[in-house]
Design a protein around this motif. Structure first.
Motif, PDB file in Angstrom:
ATOM      1  N   UNK A 161       0.876  -1.183   0.000  1.00  0.00           N
ATOM      2  CA  UNK A 161       0.000   0.000   0.000  1.00  0.00           C
ATOM      3  C   UNK A 161       0.907   1.225   0.000  1.00  0.00           C
ATOM      4  N   UNK A 162       1.673   1.370  -1.061  1.00  0.00           N
ATOM      5  CA  UNK A 162       2.669   2.446  -1.139  1.00  0.00           C
ATOM      6  C   UNK A 162       1.998   3.795  -1.357  1.00  0.00           C
ATOM      7  N   UNK A 163       2.559   4.818  -0.741  1.00  0.00           N
ATOM      8  CA  UNK A 163       2.047   6.189  -0.854  1.00  0.00           C
ATOM      9  C   UNK A 163       2.885   6.934  -1.888  1.00  0.00           C
ATOM     10  N   UNK A 164       2.214   7.600  -2.818  1.00  0.00           N
ATOM     11  CA  UNK A 164       2.940   8.254  -3.905  1.00  0.00           C
ATOM     12  C   UNK A 164       2.472   9.684  -4.103  1.00  0.00           C
ATOM     13  N   UNK A 165       3.422  10.498  -4.582  1.00  0.00           N
ATOM     14  CA  UNK A 165       3.093  11.864  -4.976  1.00  0.00           C
ATOM     15  C   UNK A 165       4.037  12.218  -6.121  1.00  0.00           C
ATOM     16  N   UNK A 166       3.519  12.736  -7.226  1.00  0.00           N
ATOM     17  CA  UNK A 166       4.384  12.963  -8.388  1.00  0.00           C
ATOM     18  C   UNK A 166       5.382  14.111  -8.206  1.00  0.00           C
ATOM     19  N   UNK A 167       4.991  15.136  -7.443  1.00  0.00           N
ATOM     20  CA  UNK A 167       5.863  16.295  -7.275  1.00  0.00           C
ATOM     21  C   UNK A 167       5.843  16.727  -5.806  1.00  0.00           C
ATOM     22  N   UNK A 168       6.901  16.434  -5.080  1.00  0.00           N
ATOM     23  CA  UNK A 168       6.940  16.735  -3.652  1.00  0.00           C
ATOM     24  C   UNK A 168       7.060  18.238  -3.396  1.00  0.00           C
ATOM     25  N   UNK A 169       6.435  18.690  -2.322  1.00  0.00           N
ATOM     26  CA  UNK A 169       6.516  20.075  -1.872  1.00  0.00           C
ATOM     27  C   UNK A 169       7.183  20.119  -0.500  1.00  0.00           C
ATOM     28  N   UNK A 170       7.762  21.275  -0.174  1.00  0.00           N
ATOM     29  CA  UNK A 170       8.447  21.397   1.119  1.00  0.00           C
ATOM     30  C   UNK A 170       7.492  21.142   2.274  1.00  0.00           C
ATOM     31  N   UNK A 171       6.239  21.548   2.110  1.00  0.00           N
ATOM     32  CA  UNK A 171       5.266  21.370   3.196  1.00  0.00           C
ATOM     33  C   UNK A 171       4.850  19.911   3.390  1.00  0.00           C
ATOM     34  N   UNK A 172       5.317  19.024   2.517  1.00  0.00           N
ATOM     35  CA  UNK A 172       5.056  17.597   2.700  1.00  0.00           C
ATOM     36  C   UNK A 172       5.987  16.967   3.728  1.00  0.00           C
ATOM     37  N   UNK A 173       7.000  17.697   4.137  1.00  0.00           N
ATOM     38  CA  UNK A 173       7.937  17.163   5.120  1.00  0.00           C
ATOM     39  C   UNK A 173       7.208  16.835   6.411  1.00  0.00           C
ATOM     40  N   UNK A 174       7.274  15.579   6.809  1.00  0.00           N
ATOM     41  CA  UNK A 174       6.525  15.110   7.981  1.00  0.00           C
ATOM     42  C   UNK A 174       6.873  13.646   8.214  1.00  0.00           C
ATOM     43  N   UNK A 175       6.252  13.093   9.261  1.00  0.00           N
ATOM     44  CA  UNK A 175       6.378  11.676   9.565  1.00  0.00           C
ATOM     45  C   UNK A 175       5.137  10.988   9.018  1.00  0.00           C
TER      46      UNK A 175
END
Lengths: 109, 117
Positions: free
Chosen positions: A70-84
């Protein structure tokens, strides 16, 4: 026994790069799977659930029963995605909610 | 203002003492959970309860005890038998949908950091 495994403790990418956070599970039956996120100094909160087939903040996750992933994907990461990020599974027979070890995502400018 | 509240935020305990962490929710949720969060180990389930007056052991229940006398409250006691109690503790609750807990979102408290001195 039910188990959720997140093999990466830390994933570091540059802004605009694709992201994939891995999650594998062990469960005898049809699993209910979730991704939770914990931003700095905030409560753990739901990001998305597999049954909804939704995209939240650009993130998607597909349940692959053959690979038990159940992999989590995002095509273009943003700085605000930084998290646990935590992958979680519910045992609907007993109501047990179990989590993986978590992956820290760091998105650099 | 609905939510799930853990208290206190920080707790210090002397070795050999029992200590109780509070978790209260006014969301009318049936299920409640206690987790321990350690760096590199994720969230490990200590105890959970699906209904008042009933609870089950999680994966690391040794040295801990709970009670569920009221729907809104699920206190966790860290006993002197817990060998390594210093950790961050998280409480969560989930609603019931129909007769079983299906696909419902868990809501988390802000956590209690316990330090043994």
């Amino acid at each position: 026994a039910q188990r959720v495994t997140q093999p990466e403790k830390l994933l570091s990418v540059f802004k605009g790069a694709p992201v994939e956070l891995k999650c594998n599970y062990s469960y005898s039956g049809s699993p209910e799977l979730f991704w939770y996120v914990q931003y700095s100094r905030q409560r753990l909160q739901l990001l998305l659930r597999h049954i909804s087939r939704e995209s939240i903040k650009g993130f998607t996750a597909d349940l692959n029963k053959g690979e038990t992933s159940f992999h989590l994907k995002k095509p273009f990461a943003q700085e605000e995605d930084s998290a646990m990020y935590y992958c979680a599974l519910i045992d609907n027979q007993g109501g047990k909610l179990i989590f993986g070890q978590g992956t820290e995502l760091s998105v650099k400018p | 203002d609905g939510g799930i509240t853990q208290s206190p935020k920080y707790l210090f305990r002397k070795e050999g003492q029992n200590v109780t962490l509070s978790c209260e929710q006014n969301l009318n949720h049936d299920a409640m959970y206690w987790y321990r969060q350690d760096p590199g180990q994720g969230l490990r389930l200590i105890y959970y309860s699906q209904i008042v007056n009933d609870f089950q052991k999680g994966d690391i229940a040794e040295g801990y005890s709970v009670s569920r006398e009221k729907k809104e409250s699920f206190p966790l006691t860290v006993t002197s038998a817990q060998k390594n109690p210093t950790a961050f503790y998280l409480c969560a609750s989930r609603p019931r949908r129909g007769r079983i807990l299906l696909n419902t979102e868990a809501f988390f408290g802000q956590g209690t950091r316990l330090t043994v001195v």
